[in-house]
Design a protein around this motif. Structure first.
Motif, PDB file in Angstrom:
ATOM      1  N   LEU A 166       0.824  -1.201   0.000  1.00  0.00           N
ATOM      2  CA  LEU A 166       0.000   0.000   0.000  1.00  0.00           C
ATOM      3  C   LEU A 166       0.860   1.254   0.000  1.00  0.00           C
ATOM      4  CD1 LEU A 166      -2.051  -2.215   0.960  1.00  0.00           C
ATOM      5  CD2 LEU A 166      -3.179  -0.386   2.255  1.00  0.00           C
ATOM      6  N   THR A 167       0.402   2.290  -0.692  1.00  0.00           N
ATOM      7  CA  THR A 167       1.074   3.579  -0.691  1.00  0.00           C
ATOM      8  C   THR A 167       0.685   4.346   0.568  1.00  0.00           C
ATOM      9  OG1 THR A 167      -0.710   4.754  -1.825  1.00  0.00           O
ATOM     10  CG2 THR A 167       0.935   3.647  -3.209  1.00  0.00           C
ATOM     11  N   ASN A 168       1.368   5.463   0.818  1.00  0.00           N
ATOM     12  CA  ASN A 168       1.030   6.275   1.983  1.00  0.00           C
ATOM     13  C   ASN A 168      -0.414   6.760   1.924  1.00  0.00           C
ATOM     14  OD1 ASN A 168       3.563   5.975   3.062  1.00  0.00           O
ATOM     15  ND2 ASN A 168       4.321   7.961   2.416  1.00  0.00           N
ATOM     16  N   THR A 178      -4.295  10.849   9.209  1.00  0.00           N
ATOM     17  CA  THR A 178      -3.912  11.796   8.172  1.00  0.00           C
ATOM     18  C   THR A 178      -2.658  11.338   7.441  1.00  0.00           C
ATOM     19  OG1 THR A 178      -2.482  13.124   9.605  1.00  0.00           O
ATOM     20  CG2 THR A 178      -4.837  13.677   9.562  1.00  0.00           C
ATOM     21  N   LEU A 179      -2.503  11.831   6.213  1.00  0.00           N
ATOM     22  CA  LEU A 179      -1.319  11.496   5.432  1.00  0.00           C
ATOM     23  C   LEU A 179      -0.057  11.977   6.137  1.00  0.00           C
ATOM     24  CD1 LEU A 179      -0.105  10.381   2.820  1.00  0.00           C
ATOM     25  CD2 LEU A 179      -0.530  12.610   1.754  1.00  0.00           C
ATOM     26  N   ARG A 180      -0.126  13.129   6.764  1.00  0.00           N
ATOM     27  CA  ARG A 180       1.024  13.653   7.497  1.00  0.00           C
ATOM     28  C   ARG A 180       1.440  12.716   8.628  1.00  0.00           C
ATOM     29  NH1 ARG A 180       1.408  19.752  10.128  1.00  0.00           N
ATOM     30  NH2 ARG A 180       3.515  19.563  10.966  1.00  0.00           N
ATOM     31  N   THR A 181       0.451  12.156   9.324  1.00  0.00           N
ATOM     32  CA  THR A 181       0.749  11.225  10.416  1.00  0.00           C
ATOM     33  C   THR A 181       1.325   9.926   9.887  1.00  0.00           C
ATOM     34  OG1 THR A 181      -1.031  12.180  11.750  1.00  0.00           O
ATOM     35  CG2 THR A 181      -0.232  10.007  12.400  1.00  0.00           C
ATOM     36  N   VAL A 182       0.816   9.454   8.746  1.00  0.00           N
ATOM     37  CA  VAL A 182       1.373   8.251   8.122  1.00  0.00           C
ATOM     38  C   VAL A 182       2.849   8.464   7.817  1.00  0.00           C
ATOM     39  CG1 VAL A 182       1.328   6.750   6.100  1.00  0.00           C
ATOM     40  CG2 VAL A 182      -0.818   7.471   7.153  1.00  0.00           C
ATOM     41  N   LYS A 183       3.174   9.609   7.252  1.00  0.00           N
ATOM     42  CA  LYS A 183       4.566   9.912   6.900  1.00  0.00           C
ATOM     43  C   LYS A 183       5.446   9.964   8.140  1.00  0.00           C
ATOM     44  CE  LYS A 183       3.255  12.534   2.780  1.00  0.00           C
ATOM     45  NZ  LYS A 183       3.129  13.882   2.182  1.00  0.00           N
ATOM     46  N   ALA A 184       4.915  10.539   9.213  1.00  0.00           N
ATOM     47  CA  ALA A 184       5.680  10.600  10.465  1.00  0.00           C
ATOM     48  C   ALA A 184       5.946   9.198  10.993  1.00  0.00           C
ATOM     49  CB  ALA A 184       4.922  11.428  11.496  1.00  0.00           C
ATOM     50  N   HIS A 185       4.939   8.331  10.919  1.00  0.00           N
ATOM     51  CA  HIS A 185       5.113   6.947  11.382  1.00  0.00           C
ATOM     52  C   HIS A 185       6.132   6.204  10.517  1.00  0.00           C
ATOM     53  CE1 HIS A 185       2.287   6.796  14.615  1.00  0.00           C
ATOM     54  NE2 HIS A 185       1.219   7.006  13.867  1.00  0.00           N
ATOM     55  N   THR A 186       6.064   6.378   9.187  1.00  0.00           N
ATOM     56  CA  THR A 186       7.007   5.662   8.321  1.00  0.00           C
ATOM     57  C   THR A 186       8.439   6.113   8.581  1.00  0.00           C
ATOM     58  OG1 THR A 186       6.631   7.253   6.519  1.00  0.00           O
ATOM     59  CG2 THR A 186       5.299   5.258   6.508  1.00  0.00           C
ATOM     60  N   THR A 187       8.622   7.410   8.807  1.00  0.00           N
ATOM     61  CA  THR A 187       9.965   7.913   9.128  1.00  0.00           C
ATOM     62  C   THR A 187      10.490   7.274  10.409  1.00  0.00           C
ATOM     63  OG1 THR A 187       9.545  10.044   8.056  1.00  0.00           O
ATOM     64  CG2 THR A 187      11.325   9.967   9.672  1.00  0.00           C
TER      65      THR A 187
END
Length: 210
Positions: A166-168, A178-187
């Motif tokens: 799956l993509t972000n 939120t997409l921003r939270t997904v990005k924070a988790h992936t980082t």
């Protein structure tokens, strides 16, 4: 971030323009002369059918003349062998030219951040071929005793969704965060597991038999 999308297919051109009609950062080019005289973007998305048998030389030429430009190759019929060959030549993304808008947006952002973007089916095909040990971003063999215990429950959930391809954007839709939270988790996931990007994460999880 400036992006060029290059195709001579009117059908593809219509699809892409429909996605990004109001985005002034994306330019659409339709002929070779204009393409090679306006390579002033951060990312160029190239319809592979334009170059057919000389795509390898085209990639090498762009990389030599414009080393700061990142290349995304788009194919109507993406193949894993072709993708692996082109990645070895230095492209930063390989995708289906008919993928959805959210995938294009995810690819642009991922590539802009210095990472490689591959369409989900490609990642799954790679998983099926994998054997042996994963080498992490520092060139060291990953510890086979390592696990995902350092991750929070939400991070483990997101790591598993990445593993599924799956993509972000898709993770954001599926989890309701939120997409921003997904990005924070992936980082955070990449940092805790000492991998560079989602490909590294998938390879590591495959080795760990998650």
């Amino acid at each position: 971030m400036q992006v060029i999308l290059f195709t001579q297919s009117s059908a593809l051109n219509n699809i892409w323009r429909g996605y990004f009609t109001d985005n002034n950062n994306i330019k659409f080019i339709h002929n070779r002369k204009e393409f090679f005289s306006h390579l002033d973007a951060d990312i160029v998305g190239i319809d592979i059918d334009i170059f057919k048998d000389n795509i390898d030389d085209t990639i090498k030429s762009i990389n030599d003349k414009y080393p700061n430009i990142k290349i995304l190759i788009l194919s109507n019929r993406p193949k894993i062998d072709e993708g692996k060959r082109l990645l070895a030549l230095g492209i930063k993304g390989y995708a289906n030219s008919h993928m959805r808008k959210m995938h294009f947006e995810d690819a642009f952002e991922t590539i802009s951040n210095g990472n490689i973007w591959l369409y989900p089916e490609f990642i799954q095909a790679m998983i099926g071929e994998l054997t042996g040990s994963y080498i992490n971003s520092e060139g060291e063999k990953a510890d086979k005793k390592a696990d995902l215990s350092e991750l929070s429950s939400r991070e483990r959930e997101i790591a598993n969704l990445i593993y599924q391809g799956l993509t972000n954007n898709e993770i954001s839709e599926k989890t309701g965060i939120t997409l921003r939270t997904v990005k924070a988790h992936t980082t955070s996931i990449y940092s805790k597991l000492n991998v560079k990007d989602r490909i590294g994460l998938v390879l590591l999880m495959k080795q760990l038999d998650v």
